[in-house]
Every structure is written in C-alpha cells, then in structure tokens.
Motif scaffolding. Structure first.
Motif, PDB file in Angstrom:
ATOM      1  N   GLY A  12      37.959 -44.037  -0.569  1.00  0.00           N
ATOM      2  CA  GLY A  12      38.944 -43.792  -1.612  1.00  0.00           C
ATOM      3  C   GLY A  12      40.021 -42.804  -1.243  1.00  0.00           C
ATOM      4  O   GLY A  12      40.874 -42.470  -2.078  1.00  0.00           O
ATOM      5  N   ASN A  14      43.294 -41.315   1.230  1.00  0.00           N
ATOM      6  CA  ASN A  14      44.473 -41.870   1.912  1.00  0.00           C
ATOM      7  C   ASN A  14      44.747 -41.143   3.223  1.00  0.00           C
ATOM      8  O   ASN A  14      45.871 -41.167   3.716  1.00  0.00           O
ATOM      9  N   ARG A  26      50.529 -36.687  -1.221  1.00  0.00           N
ATOM     10  CA  ARG A  26      51.333 -37.492  -2.135  1.00  0.00           C
ATOM     11  C   ARG A  26      52.688 -36.869  -2.443  1.00  0.00           C
ATOM     12  O   ARG A  26      53.547 -37.535  -3.030  1.00  0.00           O
ATOM     13  N   TYR A 196      39.881 -42.375 -19.209  1.00  0.00           N
ATOM     14  CA  TYR A 196      40.982 -43.310 -19.004  1.00  0.00           C
ATOM     15  C   TYR A 196      41.353 -44.047 -20.287  1.00  0.00           C
ATOM     16  O   TYR A 196      42.535 -44.243 -20.579  1.00  0.00           O
ATOM     17  N   PRO A 212      55.053 -44.676  -9.667  1.00  0.00           N
ATOM     18  CA  PRO A 212      54.769 -43.977  -8.405  1.00  0.00           C
ATOM     19  C   PRO A 212      55.855 -42.954  -8.077  1.00  0.00           C
ATOM     20  O   PRO A 212      57.048 -43.222  -8.240  1.00  0.00           O
ATOM     21  N   GLU A 251      36.962 -44.667 -14.118  1.00  0.00           N
ATOM     22  CA  GLU A 251      38.193 -45.395 -14.415  1.00  0.00           C
ATOM     23  C   GLU A 251      39.400 -44.469 -14.399  1.00  0.00           C
ATOM     24  O   GLU A 251      40.487 -44.869 -13.948  1.00  0.00           O
ATOM     25  N   ASP A 254      40.153 -43.797 -10.786  1.00  0.00           N
ATOM     26  CA  ASP A 254      40.805 -44.974 -10.202  1.00  0.00           C
ATOM     27  C   ASP A 254      42.279 -45.044 -10.618  1.00  0.00           C
ATOM     28  O   ASP A 254      43.147 -45.403  -9.807  1.00  0.00           O
ATOM     29  N   TRP A 255      42.565 -44.701 -11.879  1.00  0.00           N
ATOM     30  CA  TRP A 255      43.953 -44.755 -12.347  1.00  0.00           C
ATOM     31  C   TRP A 255      44.800 -43.712 -11.629  1.00  0.00           C
ATOM     32  O   TRP A 255      45.937 -43.994 -11.227  1.00  0.00           O
ATOM     33  N   THR A 257      44.368 -42.587  -8.692  1.00  0.00           N
ATOM     34  CA  THR A 257      44.577 -43.091  -7.340  1.00  0.00           C
ATOM     35  C   THR A 257      45.652 -44.177  -7.321  1.00  0.00           C
ATOM     36  O   THR A 257      46.580 -44.145  -6.502  1.00  0.00           O
ATOM     37  N   SER A 258      45.547 -45.144  -8.215  1.00  0.00           N
ATOM     38  CA  SER A 258      46.448 -46.297  -8.183  1.00  0.00           C
ATOM     39  C   SER A 258      47.823 -46.010  -8.769  1.00  0.00           C
ATOM     40  O   SER A 258      48.785 -46.715  -8.463  1.00  0.00           O
ATOM     41  N   SER A 259      47.929 -44.974  -9.603  1.00  0.00           N
ATOM     42  CA  SER A 259      49.202 -44.678 -10.270  1.00  0.00           C
ATOM     43  C   SER A 259      50.293 -44.246  -9.304  1.00  0.00           C
ATOM     44  O   SER A 259      51.478 -44.419  -9.572  1.00  0.00           O
ATOM     45  N   GLY A 260      49.897 -43.630  -8.184  1.00  0.00           N
ATOM     46  CA  GLY A 260      50.890 -43.149  -7.226  1.00  0.00           C
ATOM     47  C   GLY A 260      51.612 -41.890  -7.664  1.00  0.00           C
ATOM     48  O   GLY A 260      52.654 -41.553  -7.089  1.00  0.00           O
TER      49      GLY A 260
END
Length: 345
Positions: A12, A14, A26, A196, A212, A251, A254-255, A257-260
């Motif tokens: 998980g 980067n 980031r 979440y 992002p 969750e 995960d959000w 992480t994926s939100s950028g």
C-alpha cells in the motif's frame, strides 16, 4: 521494484514512485498547475492566519513530552540584551535594543509533521528481520540520527534527520489549492470518530469535491476549545471533544490513498483519535493514519491549525476551496516545525 535502501516496500505504499531518492512524497503533487488552481480560488482577497498563538495549548498536560516556548533575552554572559541602551557600550548612542532567543518544541502548537516524524518496523531487506525505517526506506541511525536512551543533561545527544527533514518541505514552498471540510457544522463538539461513510456523507451533503493534489483541511472545532481555555487546557474535556478521523477504518485509509491529496490537515491534536476506542491490533501501528500517511505515502500531516474564522467565511460564501500558503521553518534536520499558514479566499 527495488531501491538501494530497500528490496521490499510496505504494502500500500508509494515508495519509489516519485524517484529512488524522493524526500517529498505526495507534496510532489503540488505542481505549478495546482498553484494556479489555488490562485484561481481567490475571489475577495481576504486573508486568514491559520495558526494558534504558539504558546497554546499551554502547559504540558496534553502531552507531557512537549512544553510551551520559552523566550529569553540574548546574553553575552555579562549583559542581557533586552531594553538595552547602546550608550553603555557606545557613549552617546541613543539606540535601545531588544534581542531574544527561544527554546521551542517544534510540534507543540500549530505544526507540520515531516516524513521523518513517524516511521515503522518493516522488513525492507527481505531477510525476515524488521528494520527501523522511514518513508522511501530511509534508515534510522544512518539517515535519521539519534537513539532512544535515558536523558543525560551533561551529555545530550545530537539528533538530525539527514533525510526527510522538514527543510525539504520548506524548500518545496508549500502552496496550492486547499479544500476545507466543516465537520463541526455536522457534528458540533461531540466526539465522533469519522470513518469513510461519515466523511463521504459530509462531502456529499456539502457538495465538496476533493481532487488529486488538493490539500485537505478538516475543521472540527477542537482548536476553538483550546483557545477558550486560555492556556489552561483541561485534558479530560479535550480528549473527549470534537470529531476525529477513525484511523482504523480500512475504507477511510483506502480513500486517503486513492484520493491523491497532497497533505492532510486538522485543527485537532493528531488528526486521528489517539488512542482510538477500537481495540488496536496486537502487532500493528498505534497510530494507523500516521503510519499510512507519513510512513507509506509520504503525505505530511498538519495538526492544531486554527480554522474557525476561515470556516465561517467560506460557509458564508458557499465555498470550500481556497489558496493555502504554508511552508514550515527551513530548519535543517528537524522532524517537525511550527507553521503560520495563510489562507487567501
């Protein structure tokens, strides 16, 4: 993917995505385009200071390891240079000078956490032995120098984040578009662990879109309570006050992480609840959002920011986005820094 400092990266994470020697994580997403997007949000030209007075919360009851700043005059061993008439050294001079220094705990009040603030135990070499490492595989002892040991007031050790220090964030000149989510409007002063599902419902209700490269700011009202206590904080009240993120919700992690998002900021003490009311795992992180953000994603955390006036102004104008300018001190080797952020709307 491998790296001279690691063969295995945490699941998980980067690590390496921004280059083998990256120290910004980031914050790399704060591109010139994101700065222009932030500037485009300036409509009225109003500016807001997002820092608490740096002597708040007050005392050390919220965190016994951290103490309020202590100002003292500069001294040459004979004179304290405060309200000092220069005629004492230069007859006939009419100048009166004051010069001070400060003993400052870098994460006492409004602050940035650098990527050297929280690391983890992880088997980066793939040999079955966990090592103490930080974002992108930088090592404790060789890159982040200093050891845990009893305090010796005669021979204090030298500590230094030779990698991932907060000066990297300063040189990056943190500026760009930020988005404020007003959790206090929905939950008041109640202690609510925001997972979440709750965060998603607030974003939908307030028609907020997070993209992002945005910096996400969470207004909970916690810092308002700190201000009201005027330097005499009540831990029993504050540790049960206002919304916090539920760092143990997969969750939500995960959000994030994926939100950028490029940074995660809150007006409370640790962004996530510390400790959570949920049972922590026997072999996992005590602060799961800190591990995710600082250790895995290179996502800096801002804590104890003062967001009340900004939140009120944005609410009155039906807005959530603004230009945020928030570089830390360019203090080489520090793992955190006070910050005086400025929001421009």
């Amino acid at each position: 993917m491998s790296n001279p400092r690691w063969k295995c990266r945490p699941p998980g994470s980067n690590w390496g995505d921004f280059g083998p020697n990256d120290q910004l994580g980031r914050l790399n997403l704060l591109t010139p385009e994101k700065v222009k997007q932030g500037v485009a949000e300036v409509k009225t030209g109003e500016r807001f200071c997002l820092s608490l007075p740096l002597d708040l919360p007050g005392g050390n009851r919220l965190n016994p390891r951290r103490h309020a700043p202590r100002l003292q005059p500069v001294s040459d061993g004979k004179n304290d240079y405060y309200n000092y008439p220069l005629c004492c050294e230069h007859p006939g001079a009419t100048d009166v000078i004051s010069d001070d220094c400060v003993v400052l705990y870098t994460q006492y009040s409004t602050q940035w956490d650098s990527l050297a603030h929280v690391g983890g135990l992880f088997d980066v070499d793939g040999d079955g032995t966990p090592q103490r490492v930080y974002y992108n595989g930088y090592r404790a002892g060789s890159h982040v120098v200093g050891e845990t040991r009893p305090v010796n007031t005669v021979d204090r050790q030298t500590v230094n984040a030779g990698a991932l220090g907060v000066e990297n964030m300063a040189v990056a000149a943190i500026q760009g578009r930020a988005v404020l989510v007003n959790l206090h409007k929905h939950y008041g002063d109640d202690r609510v662990e925001v997972d979440y599902a709750l965060l998603k419902s607030v974003l939908a209700a307030d028609r907020i879109t997070v993209e992002p490269g945005d910096m996400l700011c969470l207004y909970t009202g916690f810092a308002d309570r700190v201000v009201q206590m005027a330097g005499d904080p009540d831990p029993a009240v504050l540790h049960g006050a206002c919304a916090v993120l539920d760092g143990r919700d997969p969750e939500l992690r995960d959000w994030i992480t994926s939100s950028g998002i490029a940074a995660l900021i809150a007006d409370n003490y640790a962004v996530e609840r510390r400790p959570t009311t949920k049972q922590p795992p026997s072999d996992g992180p005590f602060m799961p959002l800190h591990e995710l953000c600082l250790f895995k994603l290179g996502l800096p955390l801002g804590e104890l920011w003062y967001l009340a006036e900004l939140a009120s102004a944005l609410e009155s104008q039906g807005r959530s986005r603004f230009l945020l300018t928030a570089p830390p001190l360019r203090l080489p080797g520090a793992v955190g820094s006070p910050v005086t952020p400025v929001a421009t709307i």
